[in-house]
Design a protein around this motif. Structure first.
Motif, mmCIF file in Angstrom:
data_model
loop_
_atom_site.group_PDB
_atom_site.id
_atom_site.type_symbol
_atom_site.label_atom_id
_atom_site.label_comp_id
_atom_site.label_asym_id
_atom_site.label_seq_id
_atom_site.Cartn_x
_atom_site.Cartn_y
_atom_site.Cartn_z
ATOM 1 N N ALA A 123 0.848 -1.217 0.000
ATOM 2 C CA ALA A 123 0.000 0.000 0.000
ATOM 3 C C ALA A 123 0.868 1.245 0.000
ATOM 4 C CB ALA A 123 -0.910 -0.006 1.218
ATOM 5 N N GLU A 124 0.160 2.451 -0.167
ATOM 6 C CA GLU A 124 0.861 3.737 -0.209
ATOM 7 C C GLU A 124 1.548 4.026 1.119
ATOM 8 O OE1 GLU A 124 -0.099 8.352 -1.342
ATOM 9 O OE2 GLU A 124 -1.600 6.821 -1.796
ATOM 10 N N ASP A 125 0.923 3.547 2.178
ATOM 11 C CA ASP A 125 1.526 3.781 3.496
ATOM 12 C C ASP A 125 2.553 2.718 3.856
ATOM 13 O OD1 ASP A 125 -0.024 1.601 3.860
ATOM 14 O OD2 ASP A 125 -1.197 2.405 5.524
ATOM 15 N N LYS A 126 2.972 1.958 2.862
ATOM 16 C CA LYS A 126 4.007 0.940 2.996
ATOM 17 C C LYS A 126 3.519 -0.365 3.645
ATOM 18 C CE LYS A 126 7.016 3.768 1.273
ATOM 19 N NZ LYS A 126 7.473 3.604 -0.108
ATOM 20 N N SER A 127 2.250 -0.431 3.938
ATOM 21 C CA SER A 127 1.760 -1.717 4.435
ATOM 22 C C SER A 127 1.649 -2.686 3.255
ATOM 23 C CB SER A 127 0.403 -1.539 5.125
ATOM 24 O OG SER A 127 -0.562 -1.024 4.213
ATOM 25 N N TYR A 128 1.727 -3.997 3.516
ATOM 26 C CA TYR A 128 1.683 -4.971 2.425
ATOM 27 C C TYR A 128 0.941 -6.228 2.829
ATOM 28 C CZ TYR A 128 5.473 -7.180 5.045
ATOM 29 O OH TYR A 128 6.204 -7.774 6.019
#
Length: 339
Positions: free
Chosen positions: A4-9
């Motif tokens: 994700a954009e917030d670096k979550s995956y």
């Protein structure tokens, strides 16, 4: 993996399972000696072939179609007469098996050839390739050799040879037959010619002139003799010369036994002995002298021998006698007494 954009995956896991190879076919069958009667087809599991009787082993290798398969049964096999069965089993990666069967028929060995000929003298054996000559092998021996042992060696261990053994040799050509019989019952005859040299014996064993005795007494090594003949023998053609060669195959020729015999004049007569080899010759020379006429009584009063009896009985007027003795007798004594 989703990021994700917030670096979550988020990780998605895919488990892949590959099926095991089920291929248990052969691609080909390799044979070092001979060929299959049938054309190879991977779907055909039974094959046949025939080999000759002198084929003692065969090497077979099955090549799998799949690199993941294994083959059991590859290798070299000893062959016996008749039927030989070889199985090649292909095991696939999934452990399923397929068996190919090869039935090999080995014929009876029909090899009738000779490997060599041996002889007890170790003389050279010459193989004859000239078909116009009536023999296949030739051995030469000296005259002094009167026997030889011959052994034919077959090329095949299953073949037999008849005719081997000890051969008594006569001078000249001696032909023997060696027969090679194969396991299959076929046979071939080979003629071995042994040539024994002809004798070089040019001796006489006996020499006699009826009209007068030899001087000195006959001996095979003595070649010059004197003979006195009565005055009544006036021509050499009247002489009775008897001889026996030591070798029965020798030839004897008398030269000079013709013409007038002059009183007191020596006439030479030659007895020529030619050995059977036609090379060696010996000349015995008889010097014949005609005696002068005489009025003296030359008759014998007595003639006796220590062996046997004279035939006919002694008579002063009889000049020729025969005497028979046993084989064991090697010498005789003659006693004569003049009137």
């Amino acid at each position: 993996t989703s990021i994700a954009e917030d670096k979550s995956y988020q990780i998605y896991e895919i488990k892949v399972e590959k099926e095991t190879d089920t291929n248990n076919y052969l691609k080909e069958i390799q044979i070092n000696n001979g060929t299959l009667n049938e054309e190879f087809n991977k779907e055909n599991l039974n094959y046949t072939m025939t080999v000759t009787g002198n084929t003692n082993s065969i090497t077979i290798k099955g090549i799998p179609e799949s690199e993941y398969s294994t083959v059991k049964g590859n290798g070299t096999y000893a062959l016996t007469n008749g039927t030989n069965t070889i199985n090649l089993t292909v095991t696939s990666e999934d452990r399923t098996e397929r068996t190919y069967t090869i039935t090999i028929t080995k014929e009876l060995d029909d090899d009738t050839t000779l490997k060599s000929i041996e002889n007890s003298l170790n003389n050279t054996v010459i193989k004859n390739d000239d078909t116009t000559k009536p023999y296949d092998y030739l051995i030469n021996v000296q005259y002094e050799i009167n026997k030889i042992n011959i052994t034919g060696i077959p090329n095949s261990k299953t073949s037999t040879v008849s005719g081997n053994g000890t051969i008594n040799l006569q001078p000249g050509d001696n032909d023997i037959t060696l027969r090679v019989t194969s396991e299959a019952g076929t046979y071939k005859d080979y003629i071995v010619r042994i040539i024994r040299d002809l004798s070089n014996n040019d001796d006489l064993s006996f020499l006699f002139v009826k009209e007068g005795g030899l001087q000195p007494n006959f001996n095979e090594t003595t070649i010059y003799y004197d003979v006195l003949v009565p005055n009544s023998v006036d021509d050499a053609s009247k002489l009775h010369i008897e001889y026996i060669p030591e070798d029965k195959d020798a030839t004897v020729e008398i030269i000079g036994a013709t013409g007038t015999l002059e009183v007191g004049v020596s006439k030479e007569i030659q007895v020529i002995v030619t050995a059977p080899n036609k090379i060696n010759t010996k000349v015995y020379t008889i010097s014949v002298t005609r005696q002068e006429a005489t009025t003296e009584n030359l008759s014998l009063l007595k003639l006796e021998t220590n062996r046997g009896e004279l035939t006919p009985s002694f008579n002063p007027d009889t000049l020729l006698y025969e005497l028979t003795v046993e084989n064991s007798v090697t010498d005789i004594t003659i006693t004569a007494e003049s009137i």
